[in-house]
Motif scaffolding. Structure first.
Motif, PDB file in Angstrom:
ATOM      1  N   SER A 126      86.234  31.248  81.325  1.00  0.00           N
ATOM      2  CA  SER A 126      86.202  32.530  80.609  1.00  0.00           C
ATOM      3  C   SER A 126      87.579  32.942  80.079  1.00  0.00           C
ATOM      4  O   SER A 126      87.755  34.088  79.682  1.00  0.00           O
ATOM      5  N   THR A 128      90.848  31.841  77.429  1.00  0.00           N
ATOM      6  CA  THR A 128      91.144  30.989  76.275  1.00  0.00           C
ATOM      7  C   THR A 128      92.406  30.159  76.491  1.00  0.00           C
ATOM      8  O   THR A 128      93.307  30.533  77.241  1.00  0.00           O
ATOM      9  N   GLN A 133      89.673  28.766  72.119  1.00  0.00           N
ATOM     10  CA  GLN A 133      88.412  28.624  72.855  1.00  0.00           C
ATOM     11  C   GLN A 133      88.682  28.755  74.346  1.00  0.00           C
ATOM     12  O   GLN A 133      89.819  28.616  74.798  1.00  0.00           O
ATOM     13  N   TYR A 134      87.615  29.010  75.110  1.00  0.00           N
ATOM     14  CA  TYR A 134      87.766  28.952  76.554  1.00  0.00           C
ATOM     15  C   TYR A 134      88.250  27.556  76.932  1.00  0.00           C
ATOM     16  O   TYR A 134      87.898  26.575  76.284  1.00  0.00           O
ATOM     17  N   ASP A 137      84.874  24.611  77.507  1.00  0.00           N
ATOM     18  CA  ASP A 137      83.991  25.101  76.454  1.00  0.00           C
ATOM     19  C   ASP A 137      83.223  23.940  75.834  1.00  0.00           C
ATOM     20  O   ASP A 137      83.558  22.768  76.054  1.00  0.00           O
ATOM     21  N   THR A 138      82.240  24.291  75.027  1.00  0.00           N
ATOM     22  CA  THR A 138      81.411  23.261  74.392  1.00  0.00           C
ATOM     23  C   THR A 138      81.724  23.088  72.915  1.00  0.00           C
ATOM     24  O   THR A 138      81.126  22.227  72.260  1.00  0.00           O
ATOM     25  N   HIS A 140      85.202  23.048  71.301  1.00  0.00           N
ATOM     26  CA  HIS A 140      86.613  22.926  70.917  1.00  0.00           C
ATOM     27  C   HIS A 140      86.679  22.262  69.534  1.00  0.00           C
ATOM     28  O   HIS A 140      86.087  21.194  69.327  1.00  0.00           O
ATOM     29  N   ALA A 154      83.081  19.066  73.661  1.00  0.00           N
ATOM     30  CA  ALA A 154      82.885  19.789  74.925  1.00  0.00           C
ATOM     31  C   ALA A 154      83.700  19.161  76.048  1.00  0.00           C
ATOM     32  O   ALA A 154      83.924  17.948  76.077  1.00  0.00           O
TER      33      ALA A 154
END
Length: 299
Positions: A126, A128, A133-134, A137-138, A140, A154
């Motif tokens: 959660s 960045t 992006q986190y 993440d899925t 990037h 991802a």
């Protein structure tokens, strides 16, 4: 005990020795996954995280690998830890009770980076990183093999369970960054008779402070999952990292050999990579493919 320069100096020597014992005996794990970056200013910029250099055939002029402007900056934070020693304990020669406290202060100083690094890793689902992006993440954004198309990559398969991680920590830059501005090693004392804390509260104070910050490095080197830790999801993580590509379709050549788990998942992790045979008696193809690192700070 008479309180004078000699007794105060003697007490400080004893407190410092206890602090040093704690500092030297503590078990720290953060350097397994975090690169220590020395800092000399208030903030450090890591715009270069978005531009890993790659070789090309030299045809015509050189192509300069310019630093990508991601604007990823880590600003150092200040932290302190202070112990108060009651003047009555000095006068009553009752200082021995403080030795374990100062030893624990040394241990806390050695492991404080662990508190920061492992807490950040847990927040990677959660929080960045340099590409906006986190960290886990899925989608990037990565430049495709054609040099123009942006493809989504991802480094997580989601889930809602207890998080576990698979990493390649063999590169110069590890998945996380520990930015070191001022080390937590200098024990400072306020023990003069006219110091405000002594005069007003009859309390001698011994304090420690430092400055640092933590952040994310290359997300490509780390897979985070909240799926069930079993052979199927472990294989999916290994395959995904092994096939990871950078910009322009360049294979990164990752070899994930470190599985990081909280204490509650140690058994599941060792079942996958620590047993030569499966529960059915067959050869375990994942035996010895990764080291299991059990991290109390992930509990």
């Amino acid at each position: 005990m008479d309180i004078n320069t000699t007794t105060l100096r003697s007490a400080n020597v004893g407190f410092s020795a206890a602090f040093a014992r704690g500092l030297g005996s503590a078990t720290s794990l953060y350097q397994r996954i975090a690169t220590i970056v020395p800092s000399t200013t208030r903030s450090q910029e890591y715009g270069w995280l978005g531009k890993a250099p790659r070789f090309r055939e030299w045809l015509g002029d050189r192509v300069v690998n310019a630093m990508a402007k991601h604007g990823y900056t880590l600003t150092n934070r200040s932290f302190e830890n202070t112990i108060g020693v009651d003047r009555d304990d000095f006068e009553d020669d009752n200082l021995g009770i403080y030795a374990p406290l100062f030893e624990e202060l040394g241990s806390a100083a050695a492991t404080f980076p662990d508190e920061l690094v492992w807490a950040l890793l847990k927040l990677g689902f959660s929080t960045t990183c340099y590409d906006g992006q986190y960290f886990f993440d899925t989608d990037h954004p990565v430049i495709g093999a054609d040099g123009q198309t942006i493809v989504n990559v991802a480094n997580t398969d989601g889930g809602a369970g207890t998080a576990w991680f698979l990493m390649d920590v063999s590169r110069p830059l590890k998945p996380l960054i520990f930015q070191d501005r001022k080390k937590f090693t200098n024990l400072v004392r306020m023990d003069k008779e006219d110091d405000p804390n002594v005069f007003n509260r009859k309390e001698f104070q011994y304090g420690l402070d430092g400055r640092c910050q933590v952040g994310f490095g290359f997300w490509q080197q780390c897979w985070g999952s909240k799926q069930t830790l079993d052979a199927t999801h472990y294989e999916a993580a290994r395959v995904a990292l092994g096939e990871m590509k950078g910009d322009h379709g360049r294979p990164l050549g990752l070899n994930p050999r470190l599985m990081v788990v909280p204490p509650s998942l140690e058994g599941a992790a060792r079942t996958i990579v620590g047993n030569q045979l499966t529960t059915g008696g067959e050869t375990n193809k994942w035996y010895g493919t990764a080291e299991v690192l059990v991290v109390p700070w992930l509990a």
